[in-house]
Enzyme design. Sequence first.
Site, PDB file in Angstrom:
ATOM      1  N   ASP A  41      -4.372 -72.199 -33.409  1.00 17.46           N
ATOM      2  CA  ASP A  41      -3.853 -72.009 -32.053  1.00 17.46           C
ATOM      3  C   ASP A  41      -2.980 -73.199 -31.649  1.00 17.46           C
ATOM      4  OD1 ASP A  41      -3.454 -70.787 -29.657  1.00 17.46           O
ATOM      5  OD2 ASP A  41      -5.479 -71.113 -28.881  1.00 17.46           O
ATOM      6  N   ASN A  43       0.682 -73.094 -31.492  1.00 14.40           N
ATOM      7  CA  ASN A  43       2.069 -73.117 -31.995  1.00 14.40           C
ATOM      8  C   ASN A  43       3.075 -73.096 -30.846  1.00 14.40           C
ATOM      9  OD1 ASN A  43       0.924 -72.916 -34.482  1.00 14.40           O
ATOM     10  ND2 ASN A  43       1.588 -70.826 -34.905  1.00 14.40           N
ATOM     11  N   ARG A  45       2.670 -74.005 -27.657  1.00 14.20           N
ATOM     12  CA  ARG A  45       2.675 -75.260 -26.878  1.00 14.20           C
ATOM     13  C   ARG A  45       3.347 -76.389 -27.661  1.00 14.20           C
ATOM     14  NH1 ARG A  45      -3.474 -74.969 -25.794  1.00 14.20           N
ATOM     15  NH2 ARG A  45      -3.176 -73.188 -27.177  1.00 14.20           N
ATOM     16  N   ARG A  54       9.425 -70.632 -28.950  1.00 13.48           N
ATOM     17  CA  ARG A  54       8.053 -70.477 -29.467  1.00 13.48           C
ATOM     18  C   ARG A  54       8.032 -70.220 -30.967  1.00 13.48           C
ATOM     19  NH1 ARG A  54       3.857 -69.425 -26.330  1.00 13.48           N
ATOM     20  NH2 ARG A  54       2.942 -68.137 -27.930  1.00 13.48           N
ATOM     21  N   HIS A  58       5.766 -71.348 -34.762  1.00 21.56           N
ATOM     22  CA  HIS A  58       5.197 -70.549 -35.854  1.00 21.56           C
ATOM     23  C   HIS A  58       5.769 -70.986 -37.206  1.00 21.56           C
ATOM     24  CE1 HIS A  58       3.288 -68.229 -32.817  1.00 21.56           C
ATOM     25  NE2 HIS A  58       4.371 -67.593 -32.411  1.00 21.56           N
ATOM     26  N   GLU A  88      -4.059 -57.930 -30.721  1.00 24.26           N
ATOM     27  CA  GLU A  88      -3.500 -58.147 -29.373  1.00 24.26           C
ATOM     28  C   GLU A  88      -2.109 -58.788 -29.422  1.00 24.26           C
ATOM     29  OE1 GLU A  88      -6.788 -59.038 -30.154  1.00 24.26           O
ATOM     30  OE2 GLU A  88      -7.427 -57.155 -29.217  1.00 24.26           O
ATOM     31  N   TRP A  90       0.578 -57.903 -30.720  1.00 31.95           N
ATOM     32  CA  TRP A  90       1.716 -56.984 -30.566  1.00 31.95           C
ATOM     33  C   TRP A  90       2.250 -57.012 -29.140  1.00 31.95           C
ATOM     34  CZ3 TRP A  90       3.612 -55.224 -35.016  1.00 31.95           C
ATOM     35  CH2 TRP A  90       2.766 -55.044 -36.094  1.00 31.95           C
ATOM     36  N   ARG A  92       3.089 -59.505 -27.473  1.00 31.67           N
ATOM     37  CA  ARG A  92       4.057 -60.599 -27.264  1.00 31.67           C
ATOM     38  C   ARG A  92       5.479 -60.045 -27.252  1.00 31.67           C
ATOM     39  NH1 ARG A  92       1.662 -66.133 -29.681  1.00 31.67           N
ATOM     40  NH2 ARG A  92      -0.411 -65.810 -28.838  1.00 31.67           N
ATOM     41  N   LEU A 152      -9.929 -70.869 -55.094  1.00 34.92           N
ATOM     42  CA  LEU A 152     -10.073 -70.524 -53.675  1.00 34.92           C
ATOM     43  C   LEU A 152      -9.664 -69.071 -53.393  1.00 34.92           C
ATOM     44  CD1 LEU A 152     -10.204 -71.709 -50.594  1.00 34.92           C
ATOM     45  CD2 LEU A 152      -7.730 -71.775 -50.815  1.00 34.92           C
ATOM     46  N   ARG A 215     -12.884 -70.419 -27.528  1.00 35.71           N
ATOM     47  CA  ARG A 215     -13.357 -69.026 -27.505  1.00 35.71           C
ATOM     48  C   ARG A 215     -13.043 -68.387 -28.857  1.00 35.71           C
ATOM     49  NH1 ARG A 215      -9.257 -69.527 -23.844  1.00 35.71           N
ATOM     50  NH2 ARG A 215      -7.256 -68.844 -24.686  1.00 35.71           N
TER      51      ARG A 215
HETATM   52  C1  FPP Z   1      -1.368 -69.058 -32.056  1.00 28.71           C
HETATM   53  O1  FPP Z   1      -0.524 -69.927 -31.370  1.00 28.71           O
HETATM   54  C2  FPP Z   1      -0.762 -68.635 -33.293  1.00 28.71           C
HETATM   55  C3  FPP Z   1      -0.439 -67.358 -33.632  1.00 28.71           C
HETATM   56  C4  FPP Z   1      -0.656 -66.217 -32.742  1.00 28.71           C
HETATM   57  C5  FPP Z   1       0.199 -67.041 -34.889  1.00 28.71           C
HETATM   58  C6  FPP Z   1      -0.255 -67.923 -36.014  1.00 28.71           C
HETATM   59  C7  FPP Z   1       0.552 -67.605 -37.167  1.00 28.71           C
HETATM   60  C8  FPP Z   1       1.023 -68.499 -38.047  1.00 28.71           C
HETATM   61  C9  FPP Z   1       0.765 -69.952 -38.037  1.00 28.71           C
HETATM   62  C10 FPP Z   1       1.792 -67.970 -39.173  1.00 28.71           C
HETATM   63  C11 FPP Z   1       0.838 -67.620 -40.277  1.00 28.71           C
HETATM   64  C12 FPP Z   1       1.550 -67.229 -41.424  1.00 28.71           C
HETATM   65  C13 FPP Z   1       1.019 -66.946 -42.613  1.00 28.71           C
HETATM   66  C14 FPP Z   1       1.924 -66.716 -43.715  1.00 28.71           C
HETATM   67  C15 FPP Z   1      -0.421 -66.859 -42.850  1.00 28.71           C
HETATM   68  P1  FPP Z   1       0.075 -69.466 -29.987  1.00 28.71           P
HETATM   69  O2  FPP Z   1       1.412 -68.862 -30.249  1.00 28.71           O
HETATM   70  O3  FPP Z   1      -0.874 -68.572 -29.271  1.00 28.71           O
HETATM   71  O4  FPP Z   1       0.211 -70.857 -29.264  1.00 28.71           O
HETATM   72  P2  FPP Z   1       0.008 -71.161 -27.711  1.00 28.71           P
HETATM   73  O5  FPP Z   1      -1.418 -70.837 -27.382  1.00 28.71           O
HETATM   74  O6  FPP Z   1       0.303 -72.622 -27.639  1.00 28.71           O
HETATM   75  O7  FPP Z   1       0.995 -70.306 -26.965  1.00 28.71           O
END
Ligand code: FPP
Length: 262
Positions: A41, A43, A45, A54, A58, A88, A90, A92, A152, A215
């Site tokens: 979580d 990305n 921010r 945003r 990612h 959930e 989707w 966004r 792994l 959570r």
């Molecule tokens: C949450 O941060 C992150 C996500 C919803 C997506 C996470 C996905 C990746 C890191 C890519 C994964 C890729 C592979 C190949 C496995 P947020 O966007 O909700 O951040 P925020 O809470 O700060 O807004």
Amino acid sequence: MSESAGAFTNRGQEETTCLPVCLEDLMEDGKIPAHVAIIMDGNGRWARKRGLPRKMGHVEGCKVVERTVEDAARLGIRYLTVYAFSTENWKRSEDEVEALMQLFRYYAKRLLKIANENNVRVKMIGERSRFAPDIIKAINSLEDTTAGNTGLTFVIAVNYGSRDELRRGVTRMLRDCEEGHITPDQVTEETIASYLDTAKIPDPDLLIRTSGEERLSNFMLWQLAYSELYFCDVLWPDFTKEELVKAIGEYNRRERRFGDAG
Ligand code: FPP
């Protein structure tokens, strides 16, 4: 073990250079959790703090996923599960969802190389039929091509929601009942687990959630029943091997009783 695992957490920069040695001690004592699950979580921010869109969070988050897979493999973790896209997510914006889909396309190819170089087996959980056909094909091929790897197991949760997983599992179980393959009085906890996407994967020992949120957000609700939960403030794109080691150090200080009086 030469030092207590807890000593890892408050080390200064200079001292962290001895971490791998201490980790070898941990591994010898069997203190590396077999299954680590991560809610990645923060990305968005991370990007906002830098005035970036945003999706750049990612992009950075993907690089950290890649590094964490290698770190986990080297530490001797047997299963690493990451929450990459929830049922959930989707909701966004179209732009952000599309950016994530492009990243899945790109990383499916990169992961194939990384997985084979590190003897990693890749498995996806979640309902994949909602994805574009080329992404489904890439997911299937990633699983098939790495199926024989013995290190792994890297589990990626995509279009995953725990309640949806349970709904799908119960539907299949009821069908099997109707067709006479099982009877209601044969349903044990193990039976239910075998109908989940995580069948044959042990429950996580340790759950890490980054970014200060505390959570579960519909992630592995059944499987996390007895897991140790670890929350840290670091945003996912800033997550490092040292943070992973810190979480394992904290895991080692906890006493897992599985409901027993101890
Ligand atoms: C949450 O941060 C992150 C996500 C919803 C997506 C996470 C996905 C990746 C890191 C890519 C994964 C890729 C592979 C190949 C496995 P947020 O966007 O909700 O951040 P925020 O809470 O700060 O807004």
